[in-house]
Motif scaffolding. Sequence first.
Motif, mmCIF file in Angstrom:
data_model
loop_
_atom_site.group_PDB
_atom_site.id
_atom_site.type_symbol
_atom_site.label_atom_id
_atom_site.label_comp_id
_atom_site.label_asym_id
_atom_site.label_seq_id
_atom_site.Cartn_x
_atom_site.Cartn_y
_atom_site.Cartn_z
ATOM 1 N N UNK A 129 -23.192 -38.208 16.248
ATOM 2 C CA UNK A 129 -22.332 -38.002 17.423
ATOM 3 C C UNK A 129 -20.953 -38.612 17.171
ATOM 4 N N UNK A 130 -20.912 -39.756 16.524
ATOM 5 C CA UNK A 130 -19.627 -40.373 16.198
ATOM 6 C C UNK A 130 -18.785 -39.499 15.291
ATOM 7 N N UNK A 131 -19.434 -38.854 14.316
ATOM 8 C CA UNK A 131 -18.697 -37.961 13.421
ATOM 9 C C UNK A 131 -18.121 -36.771 14.199
ATOM 10 N N UNK A 132 -18.926 -36.210 15.094
ATOM 11 C CA UNK A 132 -18.473 -35.059 15.881
ATOM 12 C C UNK A 132 -17.293 -35.440 16.772
ATOM 13 N N UNK A 133 -17.392 -36.593 17.441
ATOM 14 C CA UNK A 133 -16.298 -37.055 18.308
ATOM 15 C C UNK A 133 -15.051 -37.329 17.479
ATOM 16 N N UNK A 134 -15.229 -37.979 16.329
ATOM 17 C CA UNK A 134 -14.087 -38.291 15.472
ATOM 18 C C UNK A 134 -13.388 -37.046 14.964
ATOM 19 N N UNK A 135 -14.166 -36.056 14.527
ATOM 20 C CA UNK A 135 -13.561 -34.800 14.071
ATOM 21 C C UNK A 135 -12.799 -34.113 15.198
ATOM 22 N N UNK A 136 -13.354 -34.153 16.388
ATOM 23 C CA UNK A 136 -12.701 -33.506 17.531
ATOM 24 C C UNK A 136 -11.368 -34.166 17.849
ATOM 25 N N UNK A 137 -11.349 -35.483 17.861
ATOM 26 C CA UNK A 137 -10.093 -36.198 18.111
ATOM 27 C C UNK A 137 -9.078 -35.921 17.010
ATOM 28 N N UNK A 138 -9.558 -35.899 15.773
ATOM 29 C CA UNK A 138 -8.658 -35.618 14.653
ATOM 30 C C UNK A 138 -8.051 -34.235 14.729
ATOM 31 N N UNK A 139 -8.836 -33.259 15.148
ATOM 32 C CA UNK A 139 -8.316 -31.895 15.257
ATOM 33 C C UNK A 139 -7.258 -31.773 16.352
ATOM 34 N N UNK A 140 -7.424 -32.534 17.404
ATOM 35 C CA UNK A 140 -6.411 -32.519 18.464
ATOM 36 C C UNK A 140 -5.080 -33.065 17.953
ATOM 37 N N UNK A 141 -5.148 -34.166 17.215
ATOM 38 C CA UNK A 141 -3.933 -34.753 16.643
ATOM 39 C C UNK A 141 -3.272 -33.760 15.678
ATOM 40 N N UNK A 142 -4.090 -33.172 14.816
ATOM 41 C CA UNK A 142 -3.552 -32.243 13.824
ATOM 42 C C UNK A 142 -2.944 -31.015 14.479
ATOM 43 N N UNK A 143 -3.592 -30.496 15.523
ATOM 44 C CA UNK A 143 -3.062 -29.326 16.220
ATOM 45 C C UNK A 143 -1.682 -29.615 16.809
#
Length: 506
Positions: free
Chosen positions: A195-209
Motif C-alpha cells: 500500500x505504501x508503494x501504491x500511495x508513493x507512486x500516486x503522489x509521485x505521478x501527481x508531482x511529475x504531471x
Amino acid sequence: MKTDSSPDPSPPPDPPPGKRVTIGNLVKESTIYGLVKIVDPAIGFLLLPIMSVLLTPEEYGFIGFFTATSTVVFTLVSLGIHQAFLRFFTEAQTPQQGSRVAGTAVLLAIGYWATILPFGWLLARPLAGTLFNQTSPALIYTLLVLALVETLDALGCNLLQASGRAWAFLVATLVNVLAVRLIALALVVAGCGAIGWIVGESLGRMVAMAVILAIAMRGVRFRVDVTEAKQMSWYGMMLVPAMLSFYVMAISDKYLLRFLADDSFAAIGFYGIGERIAAIMHLTNMAIILAWQRFAFRNMHERGGGKQIADGMQLYAAFAGFVALGLMTLGDDLLRWVIDPSYAPGFPVIVPLTLAAWVGGLANVCDIGLHKQRRPQWISVIVTLSAILNIAANACAIPLYGFLGAAWATLASQCVRLVAMFVASQAAFRIPLPIGRVFWLGVVFGCVFLTGQIITRVMGDNLVSVGLQVIVIVALPLALWAVPIWDTDHRQWVRGRVGKLLGRAA
C-alpha cells in the motif's frame, strides 16, 4: 478547415515544406527518448534487491495487479484523447492551430473524467472488494485520481514529442521517474508495504504531471474549438477499443492468474519478476515509438515517404531485435545476481514475454497505413480480436501450465496481431518493406540465441558462460553486416554516420 461536425475521412493536406522528419531525426530522437527509458529500468534493477527483501511475492503481485488495473481505468477515462491529439497536432498548419488543438484536448480530457467520476464513486466499495479483497474503497478512489493525472501527463508528453522538443521531454520524464520511485521507496522502507508503494507512486505521478504540464503547455490557450473537439472525440473514441484491447493483451494474463491460479498473488509476483526483463523491451519500444509517431505521421504525406517509412521499419526490426536478443540471452543471469532466490520460479517467462514485446512493437509500427487513411476503427477491430484470442489462450494454458503458459499465450496472440495489422495496413497504404531482408534478420537472431543456449547448457551458469554469451551478442552487428539485409543506400548511410563519429572523436 471544415465546419461540419462529421469526421473528415479524406487524407489531410500536405504539411508545410521543410517539415520532413528524416531517418536521422528518428535515430536522434529515439536515442534521447531511449536515455529517458533506460533510467526507469535502471532504477528498477537497483531497487530489486531491496524490494525482494522488503516485499513478499504476494505483495509484489498485489502492486502489479493494481498497476494493471490503473492502466485499464486510464484507458476508459481518457477515451483515447491523448492519441487523437497527437494525430491532429502533427497536421497543424500554424502554431495557433496547434495551440487550439492542445487546449481543446486538455479540456476534453477533464470533461471526460468529470463525467465518469460519479459512477466510479458510487461503485467504489463493491469494486474494491471484488478486485483487491479490500473493504475500504480507498484504492478505487486512488485509481480515479490517477486516471486524470495520467491522461494530462500523456497529453503533456505527447505535445513535447509532437513538437520535436525531445530534450524538454527528457527533463520532464526524468522528474517523473525520480519523483515516483523515490517517494514510493521511502514509504516501503518506512514499513508501509505494498500500500505504501501504491500511495508513493500516486503522489509521485501527481508531482511529475504538474512539472510536465508546466513545461509542455506554456502558451497554450485553454478554449474548446467545437470543430476540433468533434473530430478528436470521434477519432479518439474509435481508438478506445484498440487501446483497451491492447492493454487487455498485456494484463489479461495477470487477471486470469488472479482468478485461475493457485496462490494467485504469488503467481502474479513470480510472473512479474520475470516480466521485469521483458519490460525493458517494452521501454525500448516506447523510446522508438515516441520518435516514430512524428517521423511516420509526417512522412506518410510526403512524396516518396513510403520508402522512408520502410527504412524506419527495417531499422526498428534490427535495433529492437538486438535488444530483445540480449535480454532473452542474459536476462536470467541479471536477475539471478540481484534478487532474492525465492523469486527464481519466474525466470522462465523471460524468453516468451520478451519476444512478445518485440513482436508487439513491430505491430505498432505496422499500422501506419490505417492511420494515413483515417481508419482507426480497423485498428480497434484487429487489436480487439487479438485480445479475445489472448484471453482464450490464457484461459486454456494457465490451468495446465500456470504462469509460463500465460507467457506463451501472450506471445501467440501478439504474433497474430502483427500479421493481421501488417496485411490490413498494406492494403490501405503500401509500404515497400523488403520482407526477404527481414527474414534474414530473423534467421541471424535465431542462430545467435541458439548459440547462447548451447553455451549455457554445456558450461552451466557461471561467469565464463555469461562472458562467452556477451561476446557472441557483441559480435552480432558484424554478422548482420555480412548477410543480405542492407542495400547500398543503407550501407552508405551507416558508413557516413560512423565516419562523422570517428571524425568528432579525432
